[in-house]
Design a protein around this motif. Structure first.
Motif, short mmCIF file in Angstrom:
data_model
loop_
_atom_site.label_atom_id
_atom_site.label_comp_id
_atom_site.label_asym_id
_atom_site.label_seq_id
_atom_site.Cartn_x
_atom_site.Cartn_y
_atom_site.Cartn_z
N GLU A 114 0.83 -1.22 0.00
CA GLU A 114 0.00 0.00 0.00
C GLU A 114 0.86 1.27 0.00
O GLU A 114 0.51 2.27 -0.61
N ALA B 78 2.04 11.10 3.05
CA ALA B 78 1.45 9.78 3.31
C ALA B 78 2.43 8.92 4.13
O ALA B 78 2.03 8.21 5.05
N ASP C 68 -8.90 -0.17 3.55
CA ASP C 68 -8.05 -1.11 2.81
C ASP C 68 -7.37 -2.08 3.79
O ASP C 68 -7.22 -3.26 3.51
N ASP D 100 -1.94 -0.96 -6.03
CA ASP D 100 -0.73 -0.49 -5.34
C ASP D 100 0.52 -0.59 -6.21
O ASP D 100 1.35 0.31 -6.22
N ARG E 168 -15.94 5.19 -2.92
CA ARG E 168 -15.33 4.85 -1.62
C ARG E 168 -16.18 5.40 -0.48
O ARG E 168 -16.38 4.75 0.54
C1 LIG Z 1 -7.17 -0.20 -9.18
C2 LIG Z 1 -8.41 0.38 -8.64
C3 LIG Z 1 -8.85 1.56 -9.44
C4 LIG Z 1 -8.38 0.72 -7.20
C5 LIG Z 1 -7.04 1.03 -6.68
C6 LIG Z 1 -7.11 1.73 -5.40
C7 LIG Z 1 -5.75 2.09 -4.88
C8 LIG Z 1 -4.93 2.76 -5.95
C9 LIG Z 1 -5.96 3.01 -3.68
C10 LIG Z 1 -6.80 2.35 -2.58
C11 LIG Z 1 -6.50 3.13 -1.38
C12 LIG Z 1 -5.33 3.81 -1.57
C13 LIG Z 1 -4.76 4.74 -0.68
C14 LIG Z 1 -3.69 5.51 -1.06
C15 LIG Z 1 -3.10 5.36 -2.42
C16 LIG Z 1 -4.06 4.72 -3.42
C17 LIG Z 1 -4.72 3.47 -2.88
C18 LIG Z 1 -3.69 2.38 -2.72
C19 LIG Z 1 -2.98 6.45 -0.11
C20 LIG Z 1 -1.76 5.73 0.40
C21 LIG Z 1 -2.58 7.75 -0.82
C22 LIG Z 1 -1.96 8.77 0.15
C23 LIG Z 1 -2.92 9.07 1.27
O1 LIG Z 1 -2.32 9.98 2.19
C24 LIG Z 1 -3.29 7.80 2.02
C25 LIG Z 1 -3.95 6.85 1.02
C26 LIG Z 1 -4.54 5.62 1.69
C27 LIG Z 1 -5.39 4.87 0.68
#
Ligand SMILES: CC(C)CCC[C@@H](C)[C@H]1CC=C2C3=C(CC[C@@]21C)[C@@]1(C)CC[C@H](O)C[C@@H]1CC3
Ligand SMILES: NC(=O)C1=CN([C@@H]2O[C@H](COP(=O)(O)OP(=O)(O)OC[C@H]3O[C@@H](n4cnc5c(N)ncnc54)[C@H](OP(=O)(O)O)[C@@H]3O)[C@@H](O)[C@H]2O)C=CC1
Length: 418
Positions: A193, A237, A249, A263, A386
């Motif tokens: 992540e 982050a 998540d 990720d 979300r």
């Molecule tokens: C492939 C699909 C479209 C869904 C993918 C979802 C992921 C890219 C995101 C799910 C939750 C995320 C979070 C973050 C990055 C993107 C993903 C992994 C952060 C780490 C981004 C920075 C923030 O400060 C915290 C986020 C937590 C959730």
């Protein structure tokens, strides 16, 4: 989230059919964006300039480079951490422990890359490898998710995620069966992540900036802004890494293809789209406009950070003087919900700040193309979806108290609009 004995969590993402479609559509979209960003017309909705054959996608050398990157990030994850944090309580009443050393990994990566570049590593060559790198990342995500699916067949029911146990293999493969897959203390979901993808994203941005400097003598102002804004976001982050332990998540979703691909591949290769676009389509940007865009990013970051910090402080210690004066609603679980301050304005003030930043990342690319606005459009859809998932989970957790919160704070993300 608890479900009555014998019942199953409702299917999300359109069930098995939706999951199957997403497993094709998400990688296809990512490759489309990578190809279109470097094409002359750069039309988001137009056809890609060509369909890449195996010779373009597959390179054993690039695969090795990708695996070395994952290995480096895994090694940095295993270094001694400044702090070890505990996650939320699990079904079996235990709590997992997580190293808090993400920011340290970012700094050490920067030092190592700096050393390698000064020793002659041609970082500016990375942009030419983005398509085979994205292919290697996608392949890894598929294989990894398959191994995770197999691993989950041997764990006790208490280790399974609420959502990924429908019994349909396609759906469960997509959503992920096991909640916190680990080998010894190495937590795969937590590692993926925050490390290889997020740090990879800023590295790709930097490589694009360096290649622009090679091509045009110096990086453009627009490229500096995009690099600076996104580095701030990733640095933030990782600095607040512990906060990720309470996201859905980590606490709710299993680790399957959705998060593995998201990720490892989606984040680095599509979140760097603005910098990719700028390398191939330089945009003039004057100082007054650049200053206005910086202000928009600063406003977004301010809302995002203050809202997230307020909730995190409150969840850690509701009597902390910084939040003790805020109005709250008690819930049957013993926890409270903030109903004044940032969380009294809209139900997801942090999403609002994040969306304002997303807009600021696209604006340096001008308004001649829709392509650099892809992130903003996708991110709006992701956060709206979300938010709906989170509402369902909160309604399940807090029942009447959540309904009361929704009554008192009627808007979800944008005051008086949505
Ligand atoms: C492939 C699909 C479209 C869904 C993918 C979802 C992921 C890219 C995101 C799910 C939750 C995320 C979070 C973050 C990055 C993107 C993903 C992994 C952060 C780490 C981004 C920075 C923030 O400060 C915290 C986020 C937590 C959730
Ligand atoms: N760039 C990207 O791709 C992505 C970025 N993000 C960002 O990551 C961050 C985390 O997002 P996310 O995990 O989705 O959600 P939130 O940080 O908004 O967390 C939602 C949780 O907060 C708690 N909560 C909600 N309302 C209140 C309230 N009034 N008072 C107290 N607690 C409340 C509830 O959990 P509980 O009560 O159990 O504490 C709820 O489940 C956000 O800033 C988001 O913008 C997220 C996804 C992708």
């Amino acid at each position: 989230m608890a479900y009555p004995r014998g019942s199953r969590a409702p299917l999300e993402f359109g069930g098995p059919l939706g999951a199957a479609a997403l497993m094709v559509l998400l990688p296809a979209t990512m490759f489309h964006l990578l190809l279109v960003a470097r094409s002359g017309p750069a039309r988001l909705l137009g056809p890609p300039p060509y369909l890449p054959g195996p010779d373009v996608l597959w390179s054993p050398r690039v695969l090795l480079l990708w695996l070395a990157w994952l290995g480096l990030q895994a090694a940095l994850y295993l270094l001694p951490a400044r702090k070890v944090a505990e996650g939320l309580e699990l079904k079996d009443k235990s709590r997992l422990r997580y190293p808090i050393n993400g920011f340290q990994a970012l700094v050490l990566t920067a030092l190592l890359v700096g050393l390698a570049v000064s020793a002659g590593l041609p970082l500016g060559a990375l942009p030419e490898m983005l398509v085979p790198l994205a292919f290697a990342a996608t392949l890894t995500a598929f294989i990894f998710s398959f191994l995770l699916y197999l691993k989950a067949l041997g764990v006790p029911p208490s280790a399974l995620a609420p959502g990924g146990t429908s019994g349909n293999p396609i759906y469960d493969f997509f959503l992920g069966r096991e909640l916190n897959p680990r080998i010894c203390s190495f937590d795969f979901k937590y590692f993926c992540e925050l490390r290889p993808g997020l740090i990879g994203w800023v590295l790709i941005n930097l490589a694009l900036l360096m290649q622009e400097a090679e091509l045009r003598g110096s990086p453009s102002l627009a490229m500096w802004l995009v690099n600076g804004f996104q580095l701030l976001y990733v640095g933030d982050a990782l600095w607040h890494e512990e906060a990720v332990l309470t996201t859905m998540d980590i606490t709710h979703d299993g680790f399957g293809f959705m998060l593995a691909f998201g990720d490892l591949a989606w984040v680095p290769f599509t979140y760097s789209l603005q910098a990719q676009f700028l390398l191939h389509h330089p945009q003039p940007l004057g100082l007054p406009m650049a200053s206005a865009i910086c202000l928009i990013n600063a406003l977004g970051y301010y809302i995002f950070r203050r809202a997230n910090s307020q909730k995190n402080t409150f969840r850690k210690n509701p009597s902390d003087p910084r939040v003790a004066g805020l109005e709250t609603i008690p819930t049957a679980t013993g926890r409270q919900l903030l109903v004044s301050g940032w969380w009294g304005m809209v139900r997801h003030p942090n999403y609002l700040g994040d969306l304002i930043m997303a807009l600021a990342w696209s604006l340096p690319c001008g308004v001649s193309h829709l392509l650099p606005y892809f992130y903003f459009l996708y991110f709006t859809a992701l956060l709206v979806h979300r938010e709906a998932r989170d509402e369902q989970q909160c309604l399940q957790k807090y029942g009447l108290a959540w309904q009361e919160y929704c009554r008192r704070v009627p808007y979800r993300i944008l005051p008086y609009v949505y």
